[in-house]
Write an enzyme that holds these catalytic residues in place. Structure first.
Site, PDB file in Angstrom:
ATOM      1  N   ARG A 102       0.878  -1.187   0.000  1.00 38.49           N
ATOM      2  CA  ARG A 102       0.000   0.000   0.000  1.00 38.49           C
ATOM      3  C   ARG A 102       0.904   1.222   0.000  1.00 38.49           C
ATOM      4  O   ARG A 102       1.708   1.407   0.911  1.00 38.49           O
ATOM      5  CB  ARG A 102      -0.892   0.004   1.238  1.00 38.49           C
ATOM      6  CG  ARG A 102      -1.561   1.349   1.476  1.00 38.49           C
ATOM      7  CD  ARG A 102      -2.634   1.313   2.537  1.00 38.49           C
ATOM      8  NE  ARG A 102      -3.794   0.575   2.097  1.00 38.49           N
ATOM      9  CZ  ARG A 102      -5.015   0.719   2.625  1.00 38.49           C
ATOM     10  NH1 ARG A 102      -5.235   1.578   3.603  1.00 38.49           N
ATOM     11  NH2 ARG A 102      -6.037   0.006   2.167  1.00 38.49           N
ATOM     12  N   GLN A 132     -10.065  -4.124  -2.689  1.00 40.49           N
ATOM     13  CA  GLN A 132     -11.331  -3.631  -2.145  1.00 40.49           C
ATOM     14  C   GLN A 132     -12.515  -4.026  -3.034  1.00 40.49           C
ATOM     15  O   GLN A 132     -13.541  -4.524  -2.567  1.00 40.49           O
ATOM     16  CB  GLN A 132     -11.273  -2.095  -2.027  1.00 40.49           C
ATOM     17  CG  GLN A 132     -12.597  -1.468  -1.606  1.00 40.49           C
ATOM     18  CD  GLN A 132     -12.972  -1.813  -0.185  1.00 40.49           C
ATOM     19  OE1 GLN A 132     -12.150  -1.682   0.712  1.00 40.49           O
ATOM     20  NE2 GLN A 132     -14.196  -2.251   0.042  1.00 40.49           N
ATOM     21  N   ASP A 226     -17.318   6.927  -0.611  1.00 37.71           N
ATOM     22  CA  ASP A 226     -15.976   6.832  -0.014  1.00 37.71           C
ATOM     23  C   ASP A 226     -15.714   8.158   0.698  1.00 37.71           C
ATOM     24  O   ASP A 226     -16.405   9.153   0.438  1.00 37.71           O
ATOM     25  CB  ASP A 226     -14.949   6.593  -1.153  1.00 37.71           C
ATOM     26  CG  ASP A 226     -13.522   6.412  -0.661  1.00 37.71           C
ATOM     27  OD1 ASP A 226     -13.312   6.220   0.558  1.00 37.71           O
ATOM     28  OD2 ASP A 226     -12.599   6.464  -1.507  1.00 37.71           O
ATOM     29  N   CYS A 267     -16.435   1.605   1.289  1.00 37.22           N
ATOM     30  CA  CYS A 267     -15.218   0.823   1.517  1.00 37.22           C
ATOM     31  C   CYS A 267     -14.709   0.971   2.948  1.00 37.22           C
ATOM     32  O   CYS A 267     -13.988   0.118   3.432  1.00 37.22           O
ATOM     33  CB  CYS A 267     -14.143   1.228   0.513  1.00 37.22           C
ATOM     34  SG  CYS A 267     -13.796   2.991   0.504  1.00 37.22           S
ATOM     35  N   ARG A 295     -13.170  -8.481   2.860  1.00 32.65           N
ATOM     36  CA  ARG A 295     -11.787  -8.089   2.581  1.00 32.65           C
ATOM     37  C   ARG A 295     -10.853  -9.262   2.843  1.00 32.65           C
ATOM     38  O   ARG A 295      -9.922  -9.507   2.106  1.00 32.65           O
ATOM     39  CB  ARG A 295     -11.364  -6.869   3.441  1.00 32.65           C
ATOM     40  CG  ARG A 295     -12.142  -5.584   3.201  1.00 32.65           C
ATOM     41  CD  ARG A 295     -12.090  -5.130   1.760  1.00 32.65           C
ATOM     42  NE  ARG A 295     -10.743  -5.106   1.237  1.00 32.65           N
ATOM     43  CZ  ARG A 295      -9.827  -4.168   1.531  1.00 32.65           C
ATOM     44  NH1 ARG A 295     -10.128  -3.158   2.311  1.00 32.65           N
ATOM     45  NH2 ARG A 295      -8.616  -4.221   1.009  1.00 32.65           N
TER      46      ARG A 295
HETATM   47  N1  NVA Z   1      -9.996   6.781  -1.211  1.00 27.75           N
HETATM   48  C1  NVA Z   1      -9.616   6.355   0.104  1.00 27.75           C
HETATM   49  C2  NVA Z   1      -9.848   4.891   0.285  1.00 27.75           C
HETATM   50  C3  NVA Z   1      -9.573   4.369   1.659  1.00 27.75           C
HETATM   51  C4  NVA Z   1      -9.771   2.902   1.772  1.00 27.75           C
HETATM   52  C5  NVA Z   1      -8.158   6.695   0.330  1.00 27.75           C
HETATM   53  O1  NVA Z   1      -7.352   6.483  -0.578  1.00 27.75           O
HETATM   54  O2  NVA Z   1      -7.827   7.172   1.410  1.00 27.75           O
HETATM   55  N1   CP Z   2     -11.164  -0.038   2.857  1.00 32.33           N
HETATM   56  C1   CP Z   2      -9.879  -0.056   3.227  1.00 32.33           C
HETATM   57  O1   CP Z   2      -8.964  -0.224   2.416  1.00 32.33           O
HETATM   58  O2   CP Z   2      -9.686   0.108   4.564  1.00 32.33           O
HETATM   59  P1   CP Z   2      -8.300   0.363   5.274  1.00 32.33           P
HETATM   60  O3   CP Z   2      -7.775   1.691   4.783  1.00 32.33           O
HETATM   61  O4   CP Z   2      -8.645   0.398   6.750  1.00 32.33           O
HETATM   62  O5   CP Z   2      -7.352  -0.736   4.943  1.00 32.33           O
END
Ligand code: NVA
Ligand code: CP
Length: 314
Positions: A102, A132, A226, A267, A295
């Protein structure tokens, strides 16, 4: 040649998605069904952004497959002191059997994939969030079944990583998929819309960008939203962005325009009173906890099949 990595939602073919969803459904009822799959193996989970669900889901998934997760925080690695992405990929490949990452730039994840000999899985970038949207589609499948003809699947908010995943997956599944966003700066990337439309055309689906949230919500089967401020979004734009997104909030009024069997999806994490009303997200049509549950089941399926070389791509 099987697909080594899962870097982008659009890389998955319809057959890949069907395989992943059916295996994930099995892992939902029997989490330790393949408890020797990763025996004596390790999976690196490398994160440069916060995470609650993706980290918990990934570590649990690896444990259920009989492996050991190794959590790496971006700032703890030598990459912060100038070691290259390519060298990091080579080292992780010597110790681990897969890597879930990530981070911010999609290009960094692509570079890791190109230089790692093990499967690399995109656990969220600024561009995409493939793991997701698989959980989302398993939740949709459980609710509506495989026949989605005549249904409309609507995302409301800014054009972000989740929008990319939503449009690409909807297109792959042959769905009528909509991104309802403000015009201009917070609309989805035009290249994403063009590519998703091309995928939809091949699968009997339709991709639309609708700037009026009421038009988008009318008779929809799903309203999905979101957070308005994604990780890494510039804080100085918050007020302007909140103003632009205000009418895209999922309210009781908007839910009232949807089909009689519609569901609300998110999400997570959520901000009640911003992108969604508390009464909607905590109400009877909300499926957020099933989505969050999936998930783990879907990430478990992704790791299981990628490590076995069973994801084909196109
Ligand atoms: N669009 C959000 C998704 C979090 C799961 C972000 O990137 O923070
Ligand atoms: N939806 C999602 O990716 O959650 P987190 O940011 O908590 O991993």
């Amino acid at each position: 040649m099987p697909m080594k990595d899962l870097l982008r939602t659009e890389d998955l073919s319809r057959a890949d998605v069907e395989l992943l969803l059916s295996t994930a459904a099995e892992f939902a009822t029997e989490p330790t069904k393949a408890s020797a799959a990763l025996a004596h193996k390790t999976v690196a989970i490398y994160m440069s952004k916060p995470s609650t669900r993706t980290r918990l889901a990934s570590e649990t998934a690896v444990a259920h497959l009989g492996g050991t997760p190794i959590f790496l925080r971006g700032e703890d690695l030598q990459i912060g002191r100038g070691e290259t992405i390519a060298d990091t990929a080579r080292v992780i490949s010597q110790f681990c059997n897969a890597l879930l990452i990530r981070t911010f730039a999609q290009s960094d994840v692509d570079e890791l994939g190109a230089n790692a000999s093990i499967p690399v899985i995109n656990g969220l970038t600024d561009y995409d969030h493939p793991t997701q949207v698989l959980a989302d589609w398993l939740t949709i499948r459980e609710k509506f079944g495989a026949d989605i003809s005549g249904r409309k699947f609507v995302y409301l908010g800014d054009g972000n990583n989740v929008t990319t995943a939503w449009l690409m997956m909807g297109a792959t599944m042959g769905a009528h998929v909509v991104a309802s966003t403000p015009e201009g700066k917070w609309a989805p990337d035009s290249d994403v819309v063009a590519r998703a439309s091309a995928i939809a055309a091949k699968n009997g689906g339709k991709v639309e960008v609708i700037h009026d949230p009421h038009v988008a919500a009318k008779d929809a089967s799903v309203l999905y939203t979101d957070v308005w401020m994604s990780m890494g979004d510039p804080e100085e734009e918050r007020r302007e962005k909140e103003k632009a997104l205000k009418s895209f909030a999922v309210t009781e009024e908007l839910m009232g325009m949807t089909s009689t069997d519609s569901i609300f999806m998110h999400c997570l994490p959520a901000h009640r009173g911003e992108e969604v009303a508390a009464s909607v997200i905590d109400g009877a049509r909300s499926v957020i906890w099933r989505e969050a549950f999936h998930r783990r089941t879907t990430i478990q399926a992704i790791i299981y099949h990628l490590v076995r070389g069973e994801i084909k791509g196109y």
